[in-house]
Design an enzyme around this catalytic site. Sequence first.
Site, short mmCIF file in Angstrom:
data_model
loop_
_atom_site.label_atom_id
_atom_site.label_comp_id
_atom_site.label_asym_id
_atom_site.label_seq_id
_atom_site.Cartn_x
_atom_site.Cartn_y
_atom_site.Cartn_z
N TRP A 103 0.83 -1.21 0.00
CA TRP A 103 0.00 0.00 0.00
C TRP A 103 0.87 1.26 0.00
O TRP A 103 0.55 2.24 -0.67
CB TRP A 103 -0.99 0.00 1.17
CG TRP A 103 -2.05 -1.02 0.95
CD1 TRP A 103 -2.28 -2.15 1.69
CD2 TRP A 103 -3.04 -1.04 -0.10
NE1 TRP A 103 -3.33 -2.86 1.16
CE2 TRP A 103 -3.82 -2.21 0.07
CE3 TRP A 103 -3.33 -0.20 -1.17
CZ2 TRP A 103 -4.87 -2.55 -0.78
CZ3 TRP A 103 -4.39 -0.53 -2.03
CH2 TRP A 103 -5.14 -1.70 -1.83
N ASP A 174 -1.73 6.72 6.32
CA ASP A 174 -2.77 5.82 5.84
C ASP A 174 -3.03 4.82 6.96
O ASP A 174 -2.22 3.95 7.23
CB ASP A 174 -2.27 5.10 4.57
CG ASP A 174 -3.27 4.07 4.04
OD1 ASP A 174 -4.34 3.90 4.67
OD2 ASP A 174 -2.96 3.44 3.01
N LYS A 198 -12.34 -1.69 6.50
CA LYS A 198 -11.59 -2.61 7.36
C LYS A 198 -12.07 -2.50 8.81
O LYS A 198 -12.59 -3.44 9.36
CB LYS A 198 -10.10 -2.35 7.28
CG LYS A 198 -9.40 -2.95 6.06
CD LYS A 198 -9.57 -2.16 4.79
CE LYS A 198 -8.96 -2.81 3.58
NZ LYS A 198 -7.98 -2.02 2.90
C1 LIG Z 1 -7.40 -1.45 1.73
C2 LIG Z 1 -6.32 -0.47 1.83
C3 LIG Z 1 -6.18 0.58 0.92
C4 LIG Z 1 -7.07 0.74 -0.30
O1 LIG Z 1 -8.35 1.11 0.07
P1 LIG Z 1 -9.47 1.43 -1.02
O2 LIG Z 1 -10.56 1.95 -0.15
O3 LIG Z 1 -9.79 0.16 -1.71
O4 LIG Z 1 -8.94 2.45 -1.94
C5 LIG Z 1 -5.16 1.48 1.10
N1 LIG Z 1 -4.32 1.37 2.14
C6 LIG Z 1 -4.41 0.37 3.05
C7 LIG Z 1 -3.45 0.31 4.18
C8 LIG Z 1 -5.42 -0.58 2.92
O5 LIG Z 1 -5.52 -1.57 3.82
#
Ligand SMILES: *Cc1c(COP(=O)(O)O)cnc(C)c1O
Length: 362
Positions: A103, A174, A198
Amino acid sequence: MQKHWPPFNFSAGPAMLPKKVMQIAQQEFLDWHGTGLSVMDFSHRGKEFASIAEKAETDLRELMSIPDNYKVLFSAGGASLQFAMVPLNFLRTQAVYVNTGIWGKKAIGEASKFGNVSVVEALQSDDGLLSIVPEKQWAFSDTFDYFHLTTNETIGGVEFLNFPKHGKGRWIADMSSNILSKIINIEDFALIYAGAQKNIGPAGLSIIIVRDDWLQKELPPTVPSLMQYKVLAENDSMYNTPPTYSWYLAGLVFDWIKRQGGVEEMERRADERSTILYEYIDNSEFYRNPVKPHCRSRMNIPFILQDESLNEMFLAEAEQFGLVNLKGHRSVGGMRASLYNAMPIEGVEALVEFMKDFEKRA
Ligand SMILES: *Cc1c(COP(=O)(O)O)cnc(C)c1O
């Protein structure tokens, strides 16, 4: 061995929601609080949705101790849109990106379209074990607009259990896969973003927490309105129609977390759940986790069978017993158990019971 569980969903995302939240949503589905209407029917500008939106924000502020000089935004587009919005809004001279996995790499790829990125390659592998490179070995330019971290790498199963010393106050993080699972000091961050699917709610929503002074920055005239944090903030996240139903469900999750005992209790449970699984894996000759203990994720636990030819059988049997979505990410292989806030302790206990039994029979 018990032959069947509820089922428990170990998906990395979209992930399971607390059962209690689903039940409330079900009860309110056709008639929200005696209005005779569903939340899905409400205008985002009406008083009913205003009360839902406000309560969600108030609860999140309380849960995360968000100071008044930070705005909380509810936006569509997922975390991936934030990969672009962050540099569009804040990258002027150079940004530092600490890369600890897939990511982080995606965030870097997107930021590189907009300006200079100084990358700290902070994931190392020795003897097949992944770990975060110690901060004193990081090399990066001292001039930077912001310092980007992926606090939990959902695919590799690598988490910052302690944050770095550098860049404090200018961190942009993030937190898609570990938000609300750990007490943090918001003031160390300029901006936090997280896709909801999540640890927060259903897909379609992102939460952004951003410090006021960063909203005052001058922007290039080409930045689309909807991609300006300032525009989202000035319009209380309703510049256009927000994902109202996902916002409502996120609010139910925040309320649920409060009733469980807040983030402190989520952190305790995350430690408890992940410790049960790691201890079992570490004491087994049959399974293996590929990450060094000091940076093992409490949320996403990849594990490998020593004999990989048994993978398909493991997954098929687990599913039969009600333990679903354990297949590892295609880039890593093996298995992955995601243990987010909504996963009850019984889920991880069931998984370990199954793993023991599978090992015995294999
Ligand atoms: C799932 C995830 C993403 C991507 O998320 P989307 O909502 O599908 O764009 C980005 N960063 C992390 C750490 C993730 O777990």
